[in-house]
Scaffold this motif. Structure first.
Motif, mmCIF file in Angstrom:
data_model
loop_
_atom_site.group_PDB
_atom_site.id
_atom_site.type_symbol
_atom_site.label_atom_id
_atom_site.label_comp_id
_atom_site.label_asym_id
_atom_site.label_seq_id
_atom_site.Cartn_x
_atom_site.Cartn_y
_atom_site.Cartn_z
ATOM 1 N N GLU A 6 0.836 -1.197 0.000
ATOM 2 C CA GLU A 6 0.000 0.000 0.000
ATOM 3 C C GLU A 6 0.873 1.248 0.000
ATOM 4 O OE1 GLU A 6 -2.156 -2.728 3.111
ATOM 5 O OE2 GLU A 6 -0.102 -2.118 2.689
ATOM 6 N N SER A 7 0.274 2.329 -0.468
ATOM 7 C CA SER A 7 0.907 3.639 -0.402
ATOM 8 C C SER A 7 -0.177 4.709 -0.457
ATOM 9 C CB SER A 7 1.903 3.833 -1.553
ATOM 10 O OG SER A 7 1.236 3.765 -2.787
ATOM 11 N N LEU A 20 -5.397 6.240 -2.024
ATOM 12 C CA LEU A 20 -4.551 5.119 -1.623
ATOM 13 C C LEU A 20 -4.331 4.205 -2.816
ATOM 14 C CD1 LEU A 20 -6.206 4.127 1.786
ATOM 15 C CD2 LEU A 20 -4.438 5.849 1.346
ATOM 16 N N THR A 113 -1.515 1.298 5.774
ATOM 17 C CA THR A 113 -1.081 2.687 5.658
ATOM 18 C C THR A 113 -2.012 3.553 6.489
ATOM 19 O OG1 THR A 113 -0.508 4.463 4.090
ATOM 20 C CG2 THR A 113 -2.423 3.117 3.541
#
Length: 119
Positions: A6-7, A20, A113
């Motif tokens: 994830e980011s 996201l 995240t």
């Protein structure tokens, strides 16, 4: 093994937007349903949204309908969650998850995240 990364988390104000992303293994995505879950402090993890990679069919939790949009990039290997009109109650750790089509539970999880929405 399906690895998910994830980011895109961060700190925003109420009413702001955030996007996201979740990257997965391209060669297996067509066999998967991808989803976002979230867990706020002291609360159980809850479902947010899901997309069947091959069919593109989406589902949402009632709490995010009309504000969040889940999508996938079929030319690449990234799923995204566009979050608009964020509220303080959206504050949580957001996890990307995957399951094989037909499975009842999600077997693969990202590291999470943090999303924090301030007043």
């Amino acid at each position: 093994q399906v690895q998910l990364v994830e980011s895109g988390g961060g700190l925003v104000q109420a009413g702001d937007s955030l996007r996201l992303s979740c990257a997965g293994p391209k060669r297996t995505l067509s066999y998967l349903t991808l989803a976002w879950f979230r867990q706020a402090p002291g609360q159980e993890r809850e479902f947010v949204a899901a997309v069947a990679w091959s069919a593109g069919r989406t589902t949402y939790a009632d709490s995010v309908k009309g504000r969040f949009t889940i999508s996938r990039d079929v030319t690449g290997s990234t799923m995204s969650l566009q979050m608009n009109s964020l509220k303080p109650e959206d504050t949580a750790i957001y996890y990307c998850a995957a399951k094989r089509v037909g499975d009842s539970s999600y077997s693969y999880w990202g590291q999470g995240t943090q999303v924090t929405v301030s007043l």
